[in-house]
Design an enzyme around this catalytic site. Sequence first.
Site, mmCIF file in Angstrom:
data_model
loop_
_atom_site.group_PDB
_atom_site.id
_atom_site.type_symbol
_atom_site.label_atom_id
_atom_site.label_comp_id
_atom_site.label_asym_id
_atom_site.label_seq_id
_atom_site.Cartn_x
_atom_site.Cartn_y
_atom_site.Cartn_z
ATOM 1 N N HIS A 82 -15.726 -13.910 -3.270
ATOM 2 C CA HIS A 82 -14.284 -13.672 -3.240
ATOM 3 C C HIS A 82 -13.549 -14.970 -2.949
ATOM 4 C CE1 HIS A 82 -10.505 -11.543 -2.611
ATOM 5 N NE2 HIS A 82 -10.309 -12.353 -1.590
ATOM 6 N N ASP A 161 -5.760 0.222 2.889
ATOM 7 C CA ASP A 161 -5.398 -1.196 2.848
ATOM 8 C C ASP A 161 -4.193 -1.420 1.937
ATOM 9 O OD1 ASP A 161 -5.731 -4.157 3.072
ATOM 10 O OD2 ASP A 161 -6.185 -3.931 0.946
ATOM 11 N N ARG A 168 2.984 -4.280 5.563
ATOM 12 C CA ARG A 168 3.004 -5.613 6.190
ATOM 13 C C ARG A 168 3.917 -6.563 5.435
ATOM 14 N NH1 ARG A 168 -2.866 -7.057 5.502
ATOM 15 N NH2 ARG A 168 -2.224 -9.090 6.244
ATOM 16 N N SER A 183 -8.490 -6.847 5.671
ATOM 17 C CA SER A 183 -8.015 -6.425 4.348
ATOM 18 C C SER A 183 -8.960 -6.935 3.253
ATOM 19 C CB SER A 183 -6.590 -6.975 4.149
ATOM 20 O OG SER A 183 -6.185 -6.879 2.817
ATOM 21 N N LYS A 187 -12.200 -4.604 1.029
ATOM 22 C CA LYS A 187 -12.294 -4.455 -0.425
ATOM 23 C C LYS A 187 -13.677 -4.847 -0.946
ATOM 24 C CE LYS A 187 -8.192 -6.429 -0.522
ATOM 25 N NZ LYS A 187 -6.770 -6.689 -0.505
HETATM 26 N N1 URA Z 1 -5.100 -10.920 0.575
HETATM 27 C C1 URA Z 1 -5.522 -9.687 0.910
HETATM 28 O O1 URA Z 1 -6.277 -9.081 0.163
HETATM 29 N N2 URA Z 1 -5.107 -9.143 2.056
HETATM 30 C C2 URA Z 1 -4.278 -9.768 2.899
HETATM 31 O O2 URA Z 1 -3.933 -9.213 3.922
HETATM 32 C C3 URA Z 1 -3.820 -11.045 2.543
HETATM 33 C C4 URA Z 1 -4.252 -11.594 1.373
#
Ligand code: URA
Length: 434
Positions: A82, A161, A168, A183, A187
């Site tokens: 990632h 999320d 947020r 977060s 994923k």
């Molecule tokens: N990228 C994400 O996937 N989550 C965040 O909180 C910030 C950047």
Amino acid sequence: MRASEMIRKKRDGVALSSDELRFLIQGYAEGKIPDYQLSAWAMAVYFQGMDARETADLTLEMVRSGDEVNLSSIRGIKVDKHSTGGVGDTTTLVLGPMVAACGVPVAKLSGRGLGHTGGTVDKLESFPGFSTSLSIDAFIQQVNDIGIALMGQTADLTPADKQLYALRDVTATVDSIPLIASSIMSKKIAAGADAIVLDVKTGAGAFMKTEERARELAEAMVRIGKHVGRRTIAVISDMDQPLGRAVGNALEVREAIETLRGEGPPDLTELCLELGAYMLILGGRADTPEEAKALLRARINDGTALDQLRRFVQAQGGDTRVVDHPDLLPQADEVIAVKAKRSGTVAAMEAETIGLCAMKLGAGRETKESTIDHGVGIELEKKVGDSVQAGDTLATLHIRKGGPVAEVSETLQSAISITDTNVSPPVQIKGVVT
Ligand code: URA
Ligand code: CA
């Protein structure tokens, strides 16, 4: 349990228990806890932080809020990669085939997303015919058959999320390390990874502007990995200037092909070898970065990495002739040079501005409804540390007839600064967190 009690605890710096976090996150996902209470909690986290156990629990609750991809019928250790996001980041296109060629299965779910250029799915669709709409069964079968597959995300991964991120975004609570770390990690975990290699970018074109913040984020994510039993390694890498030379979809595919041939730009090549090395280590194919890099280089030099790309493209319906003849990729109508107005050394190339220029040309999506033009983009002829003479080409625009030549040229000129003093090229790899 009451949400107001948890907000008060967090406000006063007390860690929430696993049960409390479950109540809060599942309650929110099910619509039983309102936005205003979750935003108050997020603001309390922003100021008070979360300890390692809390951050890991939050991550797992977000995973539990939705589907989890089960990749257990794929043989071997599934290592996902990632990137926290940058400009001209072509690494996935290179790493997939390169790592698969070394025997680590690559089972990647990928998105389109908004941004300066398309996501990996969009880039791959530069191959005429390439399809990422596979069933999960076909996807798994393909990884077992040829070692690599990539599908567009269809499962409902980490809905909590998604909801929390949107909240947020409008409550000034994005910029919290434990919230960002959980977060991102949620994923990857929901997508079925056994192990994770993270590319945490730092610099003007990155989410984390300073190396210090990038390191904090990297450490938080690696800690989550330890807590939840998914081995995780983070590489901290430079994103002050765009990565490689190409910023655009087909242009980046061409750049990836060159890199798989061993003829890629030095910064992109170095980063791919570094990330690839840790993927091989986590995948159990090598013990040290040196050993892993030697293996990766061997697969590039003997042509198997490129051959792996060919098989990948073929399996997903794409035109494999492109691999040997990149001129068959979608092309822009015109190629226009942006020239240096003075002599000197390139001191900076603002990654973010250059990314926005590529988006102006049509390479990226401003809104979900925008369509991508695969042929357009920007190629950088110079990079930070290069010397230039007035009149040299700094970059070329790949543009449609009637595209915004003057505007983009001018913006690019101002995004590339030239000085009289000597400037060293930036260090690409700033550190590794294990
Ligand atoms: N990228 C994400 O996937 N989550 C965040 O909180 C910030 C950047
Ligand atoms: Ca690039």
